[in-house]
Design an enzyme around this catalytic site. Structure first.
Site, short mmCIF file in Angstrom:
data_model
loop_
_atom_site.label_atom_id
_atom_site.label_comp_id
_atom_site.label_asym_id
_atom_site.label_seq_id
_atom_site.Cartn_x
_atom_site.Cartn_y
_atom_site.Cartn_z
N ASN A 216 17.14 25.72 -15.20
CA ASN A 216 17.97 26.93 -15.26
C ASN A 216 17.36 27.92 -16.23
O ASN A 216 16.32 27.67 -16.83
CB ASN A 216 19.42 26.57 -15.64
CG ASN A 216 19.45 25.82 -16.95
OD1 ASN A 216 19.13 26.36 -18.00
ND2 ASN A 216 19.83 24.54 -16.89
N LYS A 297 3.55 13.86 -5.39
CA LYS A 297 3.94 15.19 -4.92
C LYS A 297 4.40 15.11 -3.45
O LYS A 297 3.71 14.50 -2.61
CB LYS A 297 2.71 16.11 -5.04
CG LYS A 297 3.01 17.54 -4.75
CD LYS A 297 1.76 18.37 -4.87
CE LYS A 297 1.98 19.71 -4.20
NZ LYS A 297 0.76 20.33 -3.73
N PHE A 331 29.95 25.07 -25.19
CA PHE A 331 29.70 26.43 -24.73
C PHE A 331 30.15 26.56 -23.28
O PHE A 331 30.04 25.61 -22.51
CB PHE A 331 28.20 26.77 -24.82
CG PHE A 331 27.81 27.31 -26.17
CD1 PHE A 331 27.74 26.46 -27.27
CD2 PHE A 331 27.51 28.65 -26.34
CE1 PHE A 331 27.40 26.95 -28.52
CE2 PHE A 331 27.15 29.16 -27.58
CZ PHE A 331 27.10 28.30 -28.67
N LYS A 345 37.72 23.88 -20.05
CA LYS A 345 36.67 22.96 -20.55
C LYS A 345 37.04 22.38 -21.90
O LYS A 345 36.76 21.22 -22.19
CB LYS A 345 35.33 23.69 -20.64
CG LYS A 345 34.66 23.79 -19.29
CD LYS A 345 33.45 24.69 -19.26
CE LYS A 345 33.18 25.03 -17.80
NZ LYS A 345 32.09 25.94 -17.58
#
Ligand code: CTP
Length: 410
Positions: A216, A297, A331, A345
């Site tokens: 991310n 891979k 957070f 949360k």
């Protein structure tokens, strides 16, 4: 309590109608025992006289870089060196732009280039000027450099418009200055001495194969700022960092554990959990990982490829539920409805505090040097922080933790 007494404050007055409020501000700061040195721009003198501010501050007022009355003195350098705080009130769009660009073409802007003390800016201008992308971008640049903004209030503006742009009232500015010095003093007194703090930072990397992964946009900057702030308050800090863009703090006093995946981060946090006093989970932990990570891979084959993802362990949720003495801060980076999701949360993960931000707001997203956050506990809103540097946000979070952790030296 009066934390202003004995402080040297440079008050920069720039040319807007709110310059008249500089008189009350000078008077109130002086009455609180500050040594106020006023620097006026040429435009400010169109709105208020030097004599007014000189009489109220009981010090000479500066406005001309080249009018050196004392041969032993270089005013803009000496003033800059002496300051405990620089306050620009009112700050026009022009003065904000000059600061952002580093222009030094008069006494105030030149002094600003020499200042190393903290700087506070109280903008005052027409609502459309305040919202102009150039002004907003300049404020973001300055906030990223650690400059504190005292947000203008909403109301009837001198130009006849109603909106945001009215300089905060002198009483409120004095309160902000007082809390600023109070916070600084408290932070410098080492309120987290003897406390062990874990900070997680960055974005976890969940491998698909040896060369591909899911991650991310987290830069790690907020977590790094938290680690530095905790250390500055005397804590023993362990920083557990996944993938980050920014470089971690180069401080031998901060233990740095590098991890990659959510699973590795969970193990690292658990290894320090037992004797930890405060856990701050600033990392953007992947909620899902590929069920299988290929050893080699993956070669392209058909037109589509389906990846099966499975849930990762909720690090914060798991530890929040088993915590005893640990003070746990989470957070919530959201894209809308931040308050609602953050409160949910907080309860679901059994947190002591949650720091919410809307990553779509200008200046609050991933990768920036600034943030705009609201902090909640089980009772509701604890603190709203306007556009501030991540260092400042970190300091305020740690001060709240210090106040609330049993036995902390505050
Ligand atoms: N977190 C964690 N472990 C996870 C996921 C999240 O410790 N596997 C922590 C983050 O570091 C953050 C907090 O939990 O402090 C909130 O993260 P978020 O992913 O937004 O929470 P979720 O409960 O997963 O909510 P959402 O439905 O928004 O994904």
């Amino acid at each position: 309590m009066n934390h202003i007494h004995g402080k040297t404050i440079i008050l920069g007055v720039t040319g807007g109608i709110a310059a008249y409020k500089a008189a009350a501000l000078t008077s109130k700061l002086t009455q609180k025992g500050a040594k106020v040195h006023v620097i006026m721009t040429a435009s400010a003198k169109e709105f208020i006289t030097e004599l007014t501010l000189q009489s109220l501050s009981k010090h000479r007022v500066y406005s001309d870089t080249f009018q050196e009355r004392d041969p032993a003195e270089i005013s803009h350098i000496d003033l800059a060196d002496a300051a405990d705080l620089v306050l620009i009130a009112p700050a026009t769009a022009n003065s904000i732009a000059k600061m952002a660009l580093g222009i030094g073409d008069d006494m105030l802007s030149t002094t600003m280039l020499a200042v190393t003390a903290p700087v506070m800016v109280a903008p005052a201008m027409n609502v459309h000027m305040y919202q102009h992308p150039a002004v907003q971008a300049n404020m973001k640049t300055l906030a990223g450099r650690g400059i504190h903004f005292i947000e203008p209030g909403e109301g009837l503006l001198a130009c006849g418009y109603v909106g945001k742009g009215r300089m905060e009232e002198p009483e409120s500015i004095v309160d902000v200055v007082n809390s600023f010095f109070a916070d600084r003093e408290m932070a410098a007194s080492g309120p987290l001495q003897g406390k062990r703090v874990i900070v997680t930072a960055g974005g976890t990397v969940e491998r698909i194969d040896p060369v591909r992964y899911i991650s991310n946009d987290s830069s790690g900057k907020m977590g790094f700022a938290l680690a530095r702030a905790a250390r500055a308050m005397g804590a023993d800090v362990t920083l557990i960092a996944a993938r980050t863009d920014a470089a971690p703090p180069q401080d031998p006093q901060i233990e740095l554990l590098r991890v990659e995946s959510a699973a590795e981060m969970f193990d690292a946090v658990r290894s320090r959990w037992e004797d930890c006093h405060v856990l701050i989970s600033a990392a953007a932990v992947a909620d899902y990982r590929p069920k299988q990570s290929a050893e080699n891979k993956i070669k392209k084959s058909g037109d589509t490829l389906t990846l099966e993802l499975v849930k990762t362990t909720d690090i914060l949720g798991t530890l929040g539920k088993i915590k005893d003495r640990q003070f746990v801060i989470g957070f919530a980076a959201e894209t809308g409805n931040a308050e609602m999701y953050a409160k949910d949360k907080l309860v679901r993960k059994n947190l002591d505090l949650i720091v919410a931000n809307d990553v779509r707001e200008e200046g609050a997203g991933f990768g920036t040097d600034t943030n705009i956050v609201s902090i909640y506990d089980a009772q509701g809103l604890v603190l709203d922080l306007p556009l501030s540097s991540k260092d400042e946000v970190a300091r305020r979070i740690l001060l709240l933790a210090a106040e609330r952790v049993a036995g902390a030296a505050v």
